[in-house]
Motif scaffolding. Structure first.
Motif, PDB file in Angstrom:
ATOM      1  N   ALA A 325       0.837  -1.209   0.000  1.00 47.95           N
ATOM      2  CA  ALA A 325       0.000   0.000   0.000  1.00 47.95           C
ATOM      3  C   ALA A 325       0.870   1.257   0.000  1.00 47.95           C
ATOM      4  N   GLY A 326       2.002   1.194  -0.701  1.00 46.28           N
ATOM      5  CA  GLY A 326       2.898   2.358  -0.740  1.00 46.28           C
ATOM      6  C   GLY A 326       3.722   2.492   0.525  1.00 46.28           C
ATOM      7  N   GLN A 340       8.291   0.606   9.421  1.00 46.44           N
ATOM      8  CA  GLN A 340       7.500   0.950   8.236  1.00 46.44           C
ATOM      9  C   GLN A 340       7.989   2.275   7.625  1.00 46.44           C
ATOM     10  N   GLN A 341       8.176   2.246   6.319  1.00 43.93           N
ATOM     11  CA  GLN A 341       8.557   3.474   5.607  1.00 43.93           C
ATOM     12  C   GLN A 341       7.547   3.724   4.506  1.00 43.93           C
ATOM     13  N   CYS A 342       7.304   5.011   4.236  1.00 36.66           N
ATOM     14  CA  CYS A 342       6.286   5.385   3.243  1.00 36.66           C
ATOM     15  C   CYS A 342       6.955   5.887   1.974  1.00 36.66           C
ATOM     16  N   LEU A 343       6.444   5.487   0.836  1.00 36.06           N
ATOM     17  CA  LEU A 343       6.958   6.036  -0.415  1.00 36.06           C
ATOM     18  C   LEU A 343       6.739   7.538  -0.406  1.00 36.06           C
ATOM     19  N   PRO A 344       7.702   8.326  -0.918  1.00 37.41           N
ATOM     20  CA  PRO A 344       7.465   9.767  -1.015  1.00 37.41           C
ATOM     21  C   PRO A 344       6.193  10.016  -1.829  1.00 37.41           C
ATOM     22  N   LEU A 345       5.439  11.036  -1.427  1.00 37.57           N
ATOM     23  CA  LEU A 345       4.171  11.295  -2.139  1.00 37.57           C
ATOM     24  C   LEU A 345       4.425  11.562  -3.620  1.00 37.57           C
ATOM     25  N   ALA A 346       5.584  12.128  -3.923  1.00 41.34           N
ATOM     26  CA  ALA A 346       5.900  12.417  -5.327  1.00 41.34           C
ATOM     27  C   ALA A 346       6.000  11.132  -6.147  1.00 41.34           C
ATOM     28  N   ASP A 347       6.295  10.017  -5.481  1.00 42.35           N
ATOM     29  CA  ASP A 347       6.420   8.735  -6.206  1.00 42.35           C
ATOM     30  C   ASP A 347       5.085   8.010  -6.320  1.00 42.35           C
ATOM     31  N   MET A 348       4.084   8.513  -5.646  1.00 47.68           N
ATOM     32  CA  MET A 348       2.823   7.762  -5.604  1.00 47.68           C
ATOM     33  C   MET A 348       2.103   7.682  -6.960  1.00 47.68           C
ATOM     34  N   PRO A 349       2.088   8.768  -7.760  1.00 48.82           N
ATOM     35  CA  PRO A 349       1.394   8.615  -9.060  1.00 48.82           C
ATOM     36  C   PRO A 349       1.959   7.451  -9.879  1.00 48.82           C
ATOM     37  N   ALA A 350       3.281   7.325  -9.914  1.00 44.68           N
ATOM     38  CA  ALA A 350       3.878   6.223 -10.691  1.00 44.68           C
ATOM     39  C   ALA A 350       3.529   4.886 -10.042  1.00 44.68           C
ATOM     40  N   ILE A 390      -4.537  -4.776  -1.240  1.00 44.71           N
ATOM     41  CA  ILE A 390      -3.661  -3.603  -1.120  1.00 44.71           C
ATOM     42  C   ILE A 390      -3.225  -3.533   0.339  1.00 44.71           C
ATOM     43  N   GLY A 391      -1.958  -3.799   0.570  1.00 42.23           N
ATOM     44  CA  GLY A 391      -1.419  -3.762   1.935  1.00 42.23           C
ATOM     45  C   GLY A 391      -1.425  -5.131   2.572  1.00 42.23           C
ATOM     46  N   ASN A 392      -0.494  -5.313   3.510  1.00 43.86           N
ATOM     47  CA  ASN A 392      -0.380  -6.582   4.223  1.00 43.86           C
ATOM     48  C   ASN A 392      -0.140  -6.307   5.698  1.00 43.86           C
ATOM     49  N   GLU A 393      -1.140  -6.492   6.491  1.00 42.88           N
ATOM     50  CA  GLU A 393      -1.083  -6.294   7.945  1.00 42.88           C
ATOM     51  C   GLU A 393      -0.181  -5.129   8.341  1.00 42.88           C
ATOM     52  N   ASP A 394      -0.335  -3.997   7.629  1.00 45.27           N
ATOM     53  CA  ASP A 394       0.511  -2.828   7.901  1.00 45.27           C
ATOM     54  C   ASP A 394       0.119  -2.161   9.213  1.00 45.27           C
ATOM     55  N   HIS A 395       1.065  -1.401   9.750  1.00 48.94           N
ATOM     56  CA  HIS A 395       0.711  -0.487  10.839  1.00 48.94           C
ATOM     57  C   HIS A 395      -0.213   0.555  10.243  1.00 48.94           C
ATOM     58  N   ILE A 396      -1.326   0.780  10.907  1.00 46.00           N
ATOM     59  CA  ILE A 396      -2.282   1.741  10.339  1.00 46.00           C
ATOM     60  C   ILE A 396      -1.899   3.127  10.860  1.00 46.00           C
ATOM     61  N   THR A 397      -0.990   3.748  10.120  1.00 43.21           N
ATOM     62  CA  THR A 397      -0.477   5.081  10.465  1.00 43.21           C
ATOM     63  C   THR A 397      -1.110   6.099   9.517  1.00 43.21           C
ATOM     64  N   ARG A 403      -1.726   6.877   1.732  1.00 40.02           N
ATOM     65  CA  ARG A 403      -1.335   6.161   0.513  1.00 40.02           C
ATOM     66  C   ARG A 403      -2.362   5.099   0.133  1.00 40.02           C
ATOM     67  N   PHE A 404      -2.872   4.417   1.148  1.00 42.08           N
ATOM     68  CA  PHE A 404      -3.884   3.402   0.838  1.00 42.08           C
ATOM     69  C   PHE A 404      -5.061   4.054   0.124  1.00 42.08           C
ATOM     70  N   GLN A 405      -5.493   5.191   0.663  1.00 39.85           N
ATOM     71  CA  GLN A 405      -6.683   5.821   0.074  1.00 39.85           C
ATOM     72  C   GLN A 405      -6.423   6.284  -1.358  1.00 39.85           C
ATOM     73  N   MET A 406      -5.203   6.777  -1.605  1.00 39.58           N
ATOM     74  CA  MET A 406      -4.879   7.205  -2.977  1.00 39.58           C
ATOM     75  C   MET A 406      -5.010   6.010  -3.941  1.00 39.58           C
ATOM     76  N   ILE A 407      -4.479   4.866  -3.509  1.00 41.63           N
ATOM     77  CA  ILE A 407      -4.514   3.680  -4.385  1.00 41.63           C
ATOM     78  C   ILE A 407      -5.958   3.189  -4.522  1.00 41.63           C
ATOM     79  N   PHE A 408      -6.627   3.119  -3.378  1.00 43.00           N
ATOM     80  CA  PHE A 408      -8.001   2.600  -3.365  1.00 43.00           C
ATOM     81  C   PHE A 408      -8.901   3.447  -4.273  1.00 43.00           C
ATOM     82  N   ASP A 409      -8.799   4.782  -4.134  1.00 47.98           N
ATOM     83  CA  ASP A 409      -9.649   5.659  -4.956  1.00 47.98           C
ATOM     84  C   ASP A 409      -9.373   5.449  -6.446  1.00 47.98           C
TER      85      ASP A 409
END
Ligand code: AHR
Length: 664
Positions: A325-326, A340-350, A390-397, A403-409
């Motif tokens: 889930a990014g 847990q690390q998050c992809l930079p938001l700039a990388d999310m569109p790709a 989308i996602g695997n037992e992630d920490h819900i931060t 990021r999850f919502q961006m992908i889900f939408d």
């Protein structure tokens, strides 16, 4: 001295025991066989495949050479390097080998080995590989050898007159026993300074469970080699770059309705750079981008997304890929940073485009970019993707949620037909579970992925868990579950829980035991459903429980009551109808250490045949477990069973019984 009569006293007392112990109360099992019943998912039982425990490389993926492309690194294991699992072989000559990155076969596969022969001697000089704990070779079987090779420009200070510039380098590939006896060989000529792809087939002239692969260069000079492969000709359904037949078959024999892949934690990876990127796993194997497996070894991704989809189709299972889930795994231990690390938001569109492209790869027409890639891989027809995790037992931060919502939408907008499966943490309760469910409720996610590994008692105490789940909210995919053991008592607790899942398969349509496979000697997680070595496969008792529920699934749940039931329960039952066959299927579980009498009433049943089939999984020892390298001590036994509108049945201690009543 003792009186002879006293010697027999213990036996006499034993005979009296049934009179003094309270008899097991009769359990009344009533099935409303005339009711229309409740529609339930016919797809309840699937499998969870993750490359853990050497499940893929060295396991299901049939490649026999370990580190075939010289990409192993010390990041994977401290003692590893690009030449790991290879060794030099000298048959009377002299030479050396070095790892080279000057001119790779493909940039995704940067390392090659250069073998330099100073003196070929009688038998040549070269390299050998012992596969994954030895290479199993069988007399008469065919093995496809392939590798990339090119000659290297060299100075030959050791013998200026013997240069091979302009002449081919003869190469022999042999399968050998440990003692060096040949089990078959093939000859090649490496010609020129550009990469050639060389192939041959060896038919084994002998058998050895632990053979090795030897490649010998036979003249002075140097050659570069890469992607050295030894593949058994026989793969599951004879797919090229395919799967080990016995392992694939034992999974197929479960008749799973879906296959989840590629994980587990492998899906979201050890740090951002290790997130599993499905596009890196497509195409010719030498162009794929292998990487560190979060479980501490190398994944060649020879078993990649196309092979996963193909396997699903081959065994009639729906594909259920899970993408990150990014964010990376919360247990990430790699730089930069931990956790847990998050992809930079700039990388999310790709990243989101990659997710959408996966749907196109699976389902798009051949005229679409990714549908064309699928067709080029040999599969013009769509794979019929319906579920996407989308996602695997992630920490819900907050970072996860954004990021999850961006992908889900994006997926919901572009592909409303896809059932997106969200994630609610690694446990059946707790902060991630609560926050994950809050997001699911807010976003109206069609389904969420619950995970839990608990003791058998937990399952017996939680049979009612889903009875009260709100049917108006997200459905549940029980994506990872197991009762922490391979003993009969574990399997029977899982059987009891499966009766509860069947009863609730309107709100829990999918469930998969985890993990699926484990190689003996490389098991990183216990318990698993199937253990294996290079030559044998050992299904556990738990496997037979999953199989019995899978092959005896239904699509309608019939109202069922069971009384009296102890607290916590030690008996459970379910009744389903399978509309394809019209069969009525009862599952009866006895978790007690003694036999339990049931009185079973099939209320309103019409046109009952005289005979049903009864399959019983039971054993005298609740702690029985298949120990290292042994088949399961407990296997299901099937026999005919007379049937009537009401009948008595004594369920053996620690047992699962399936009674399948055919329609007339
Ligand atoms: O099934 C083994 C592991 O358990 C999975 O990779 C992970 O999702 C869970 O913690």
């Amino acid at each position: 001295m003792c009186f002879p009569a006293l010697r027999f006293l213990p036996l006499a007392l034993l005979a009296l025991l049934p009179l003094v112990l309270p008899a097991q109360p009769v359990v009344n099992l009533v099935i409303d066989a005339a009711a229309p019943g409740k529609p339930i998912s016919p797809d309840l039982v699937g499998v969870f495949f993750e490359d853990i425990n050497y499940s893929a490389d060295g396991g299901l993926y049939a490649e026999l050479i370990q580190n075939r492309s010289f990409e192993y690194t010390a990041t994977e294991q401290l003692t590893w390097n690009a030449f790991s699992f290879w060794e030099l072989v000298n048959r009377g000559g002299k030479g050396s080998a070095a790892i080279d990155i000057a001119k790779p076969v493909h940039p995704n596969n940067p390392h090659a080995v250069v073998v330099m022969v100073k003196e070929p001697g009688e038998g040549g000089f070269g390299i050998a590989n012992s596969g994954f704990d030895g290479i199993p070779v069988k007399t008469g079987a065919k093995y496809d050898v392939s590798f990339f090779a090119r000659q290297c420009h060299m100075d030959h200070p050791w013998d200026a007159n013997a240069t091979i510039e302009g002449k081919p380098m003869p190469v022999t590939v042999r399968l050998e026993t440990k003692d060096g006896a040949s089990l078959g060989e093939a000859s090649f000529e490496v010609v020129g300074y550009e990469w050639q792809h060389l192939t041959a087939t060896i038919t084994a002239t002998g058998s050895d469970e632990s053979a090795r692969f030897v490649l010998l260069a036979k003249k002075i000079g140097a050659i570069a080699l890469d992607e050295i492969s030894l593949f058994p000709r026989e793969t599951f359904r004879n797919r090229p770059n395919g799967l080990r037949p016995d392992l694939a078959q034992i999974i197929a024999d479960l008749h799973p309705k879906f296959v989840r892949f590629p994980g587990g934690c492998v899906a979201h990876g050890n740090g951002l750079g290790n997130i599993y990127r499905w596009k890196d796993t497509l195409g010719p194997v030498e162009q794929r981008k292998g990487q560190l497996n979060l479980w501490g070894y190398h994944q060649s991704v020879g078993l990649g997304y196309h092979e996963y989809f193909q396997f699903c189709e081959d065994i009639g299972a729906k594909p259920l890929p899970v993408l990150a889930a990014g964010v990376s795994c919360q247990n990430s231990a790699h730089t930069p940073g931990h956790g847990q690390q998050c992809l930079p938001l700039a990388d999310m569109p790709a990243y989101i485009q990659d997710v959408l492209d996966l749907v196109e790869y699976a389902n798009g027409p051949v005229t679409s970019t990714w549908g064309a890639r699928r067709a080029a891989a040999g599969h013009p027809a769509p794979f019929g993707l319906k579920y996407l995790g989308i996602g695997n037992e992630d920490h819900i931060t907050p970072g996860f949620q954004e990021r999850f919502q961006m992908i889900f939408d994006a997926v919901r907008k572009a592909h409303p037909e896809i059932v997106v499966i969200g994630t609610v943490g690694p446990a059946p309760r707790g902060p991630d579970y609560d926050k994950g469910w809050a997001i699911a409720n807010e976003l109206k996610i069609p389904m969420v992925d619950e995970h839990y590994y608990e003791k058998p008692e937990w399952f017996w105490s939680n049979l009612a868990r889903y009875d009260t789940y709100d049917r108006a909210k997200s459905q549940v995919y029980l994506g990872e579950w197991a009762s922490r053991g391979n003993a009969l008592r574990n399997a029977i607790a899982e059987a009891a829980y499966l009766t509860a899942l069947e009863r609730n398969a309107d709100v829990v349509p999918l469930a998969s035991y985890a993990p699926l496979l484990a190689k003996r000697g490389h098991t990183q997680w216990n318990p698993d459903l199937i253990y294996f070595t290079n030559t044998a496969v050992y299904p556990t008792i738990n496997y037979f429980v999953q199989q019995l529920f899978s092959v005896n699934s239904g699509d309608t749940y019939l109202p069922t009551t069971l009384a009296p039931v102890a607290t916590p329960a030690d008996a459970a039952a379910s009744a389903v109808r399978d509309s394809r066959t019209g069969d009525l299927i009862l599952k009866i579980v006895n978790g007690a250490n003694t036999a339990k009498p049931f009185h079973i009433a099939l209320d309103g049943a019409k046109n009952l045949p005289p005979r049903a089939t009864k399959t019983v999984l039971a054993g005298p020892d609740a702690d029985a477990v298949n120990k290292d390298g042994q088949p399961s001590p407990t296997q299901p036994q099937t026999s005919p069973f007379p049937i009537a509108p009401a009948f008595d049945y004594e369920a053996p201690a620690n047992s699962l019984t399936v009674i399948r009543i055919p329609s007339r």
